[in-house]
Design a protein around this motif. Structure first.
Motif, PDB file in Angstrom:
ATOM      1  N   PHE A   1       0.830  -1.210   0.000  1.00  0.00           N
ATOM      2  CA  PHE A   1       0.000   0.000   0.000  1.00  0.00           C
ATOM      3  C   PHE A   1       0.863   1.259   0.000  1.00  0.00           C
ATOM      4  O   PHE A   1       0.497   2.270  -0.619  1.00  0.00           O
ATOM      5  CB  PHE A   1      -0.933   0.000   1.208  1.00  0.00           C
ATOM      6  CG  PHE A   1      -2.067  -0.970   1.094  1.00  0.00           C
ATOM      7  CD1 PHE A   1      -3.098  -0.746   0.209  1.00  0.00           C
ATOM      8  CD2 PHE A   1      -2.097  -2.127   1.857  1.00  0.00           C
ATOM      9  CE1 PHE A   1      -4.154  -1.644   0.087  1.00  0.00           C
ATOM     10  CE2 PHE A   1      -3.139  -3.035   1.743  1.00  0.00           C
ATOM     11  CZ  PHE A   1      -4.167  -2.797   0.859  1.00  0.00           C
ATOM     12  N   GLY A   2       2.010   1.221   0.679  1.00  0.00           N
ATOM     13  CA  GLY A   2       2.891   2.374   0.662  1.00  0.00           C
ATOM     14  C   GLY A   2       3.426   2.665  -0.726  1.00  0.00           C
ATOM     15  O   GLY A   2       3.492   3.825  -1.147  1.00  0.00           O
TER      16      GLY A   2
ATOM     17  N   ILE B   1       6.592   4.836   4.308  1.00  0.00           N
ATOM     18  CA  ILE B   1       7.143   4.443   3.003  1.00  0.00           C
ATOM     19  C   ILE B   1       6.446   5.195   1.875  1.00  0.00           C
ATOM     20  O   ILE B   1       7.076   5.533   0.856  1.00  0.00           O
ATOM     21  CB  ILE B   1       7.037   2.912   2.811  1.00  0.00           C
ATOM     22  CG1 ILE B   1       7.771   2.508   1.524  1.00  0.00           C
ATOM     23  CG2 ILE B   1       5.586   2.454   2.752  1.00  0.00           C
ATOM     24  CD1 ILE B   1       7.874   1.002   1.376  1.00  0.00           C
ATOM     25  N   ALA B   2       5.148   5.491   2.022  1.00  0.00           N
ATOM     26  CA  ALA B   2       4.448   6.264   0.997  1.00  0.00           C
ATOM     27  C   ALA B   2       5.019   7.676   0.902  1.00  0.00           C
ATOM     28  O   ALA B   2       5.193   8.217  -0.206  1.00  0.00           O
ATOM     29  CB  ALA B   2       2.956   6.319   1.313  1.00  0.00           C
TER      30      ALA B   2
ATOM     31  N   ILE C   1       3.583   6.198  -4.990  1.00  0.00           N
ATOM     32  CA  ILE C   1       3.870   6.430  -6.412  1.00  0.00           C
ATOM     33  C   ILE C   1       2.707   7.148  -7.086  1.00  0.00           C
ATOM     34  O   ILE C   1       2.911   8.065  -7.897  1.00  0.00           O
ATOM     35  CB  ILE C   1       4.177   5.093  -7.110  1.00  0.00           C
ATOM     36  CG1 ILE C   1       5.487   4.512  -6.581  1.00  0.00           C
ATOM     37  CG2 ILE C   1       4.262   5.278  -8.622  1.00  0.00           C
ATOM     38  CD1 ILE C   1       5.855   3.176  -7.194  1.00  0.00           C
ATOM     39  N   THR C   2       1.486   6.760  -6.758  1.00  0.00           N
ATOM     40  CA  THR C   2       0.325   7.399  -7.365  1.00  0.00           C
ATOM     41  C   THR C   2       0.257   8.885  -7.021  1.00  0.00           C
ATOM     42  O   THR C   2       0.044   9.740  -7.897  1.00  0.00           O
ATOM     43  CB  THR C   2      -0.965   6.701  -6.909  1.00  0.00           C
ATOM     44  OG1 THR C   2      -0.911   5.314  -7.263  1.00  0.00           O
ATOM     45  CG2 THR C   2      -2.178   7.341  -7.548  1.00  0.00           C
ATOM     46  N   ALA C   3       0.459   9.207  -5.726  1.00  0.00           N
ATOM     47  CA  ALA C   3       0.401  10.611  -5.309  1.00  0.00           C
ATOM     48  C   ALA C   3       1.520  11.423  -5.950  1.00  0.00           C
ATOM     49  O   ALA C   3       1.308  12.551  -6.419  1.00  0.00           O
ATOM     50  CB  ALA C   3       0.481  10.703  -3.791  1.00  0.00           C
ATOM     51  N   GLY C   4       2.725  10.868  -5.995  1.00  0.00           N
ATOM     52  CA  GLY C   4       3.843  11.599  -6.564  1.00  0.00           C
ATOM     53  C   GLY C   4       3.724  11.790  -8.060  1.00  0.00           C
ATOM     54  O   GLY C   4       4.098  12.850  -8.591  1.00  0.00           O
TER      55      GLY C   4
END
Length: 343
Positions: A145-146, A219-220, A151-154
């Motif tokens: 999930f992290g 980690i996210a 990656i999606t947010a960035g």
């Protein structure tokens, strides 16, 4: 007017050889030019004696955890039978092992626990098995999930990045241990009727889910920052120009450059979840007696350590060895994956 003499073929060959030798990078080991980063990292890791020894220690713990039922079967004992109650000669009048050193002997390798007389060796084997199961499952889910959220947010940026960033800030500022202690019993009360016993599988599943919900944020956040830097690089822009889809850019361009922080965070997170799960069991939240667990053993042993120190010794020492070994392994993995480590 005289024309300069042209160099001979032999002289030209010598010049070419000298130029080639001069163009080679000084100090570059032979054979490293064509080796992949993974093989170079593995080579650096094998040279780290501390990392190799720590790796063997970690593997040993996982092996005995996986094969705990088989070891217990060969050993001839189980963690649930109250041998001290079945054989009164094993315990004295105060409920402590009759033999010295916690009852250690040929029949009971690590002795027996006070009051009930259960076999400490098999209880420890199954405790390691359960603790590592919970910690490993939590680490895998947290990493998954992290990675996905970070990656999606960035990559998307904008409102998505802002919204995810605020959630991460809230989770990182939240007192997680206090929330675990306060919320976990409430969750089990909602899921299980007051007059019914809580199934072990439900306790384990709830522990994993709660620690995952609060564990993916670090980690996210790290990967979000990495992606924000990588998405402006030339190779990502080139992929966009060629018409590559976002999924292809993420999996083919971004993710291969993120394996190093992902692996490092995972190796550092697992021992943290081992101690977190044991701490929750110690304070009475999570797994409880008679389910074997590292934290359950330490909790029970804390009641009798003044009269039977060996009962505290085995679970406490084994947990310290595992956590130290895994932390050292994480440091060695980080050094091996860092290109500057070999210089």
């Amino acid at each position: 007017m005289t024309t300069p003499a042209s160099p001979s073929p032999a002289a030209a060959l010598e010049v070419t050889d000298e130029d080639s030798a001069a163009s080679a990078k000084p100090g570059t080991p032979k054979g490293t030019e064509s080796r992949s980063p993974g093989r170079l990292a593995w080579t650096r890791f094998k040279r780290d004696r501390t990392g190799v020894i720590s790796g063997f220690v970690v593997i040993f713990f996982f092996v005995i955890g996986i094969f705990a039922p088989l070891i217990a079967k060969v050993y001839g004992k189980d963690p649930y039978t109250t041998y001290g109650q079945n054989d009164p000669t094993l315990l004295n009048d105060f409920g402590f092992p009759a033999k010295p050193n916690g009852g250690i002997g040929g029949d009971f390798w690590f002795g027996i626990d006070p009051q009930l007389g259960r076999d400490v060796f098999t209880f420890l084997l199954y405790g390691i098995r359960n603790s590592l199961l919970i910690a490993t499952a939590t680490t895998l889910l947290v990493a998954f999930f992290g990675v996905v959220i970070g990656i999606t947010a960035g990559y998307l940026g904008g409102r998505t990045d802002y919204f995810v960033g605020r959630i991460i800030d809230i989770l990182l500022a939240f007192p997680q241990m206090l929330f675990f202690i306060g919320f976990f019993p409430v969750l089990l009360t909602i899921l299980v009727a007051p007059d019914e016993a809580t199934p072990v599988w439900l306790t384990v599943t709830s522990l994993i889910l709660i620690m995952t919900v609060f564990g993916w944020a670090p980690i996210a956040r790290l990967l979000r920052g990495e992606v924000l830097a990588l998405r402006e690089r030339e190779f990502v822009e080139a992929s966009k120009v060629t018409g590559a889809s976002p999924a292809r850019i993420i999996f083919k361009e971004l993710l291969p450059n993120l394996w190093t922080p992902i692996l490092i965070q995972a190796t550092l997170a697992l021992p943290m979840y081992v101690t977190t799960e044991a701490g929750l069991a110690f304070v009475g939240v999570g797994l409880s007696d008679p389910t074997p667990d590292w934290g359950v053993m330490v909790q029970n042993a804390s009641k009798y350590y003044q009269d039977d120190i060996t009962y505290m010794l085995f679970p406490g020492l084994s947990m310290v060895i595992f956590v130290i070994a895994f932390n050292l392994l994480g440091d060695s993995v980080r050094d091996a994956l860092d290109p500057k480590a070999g210089r």
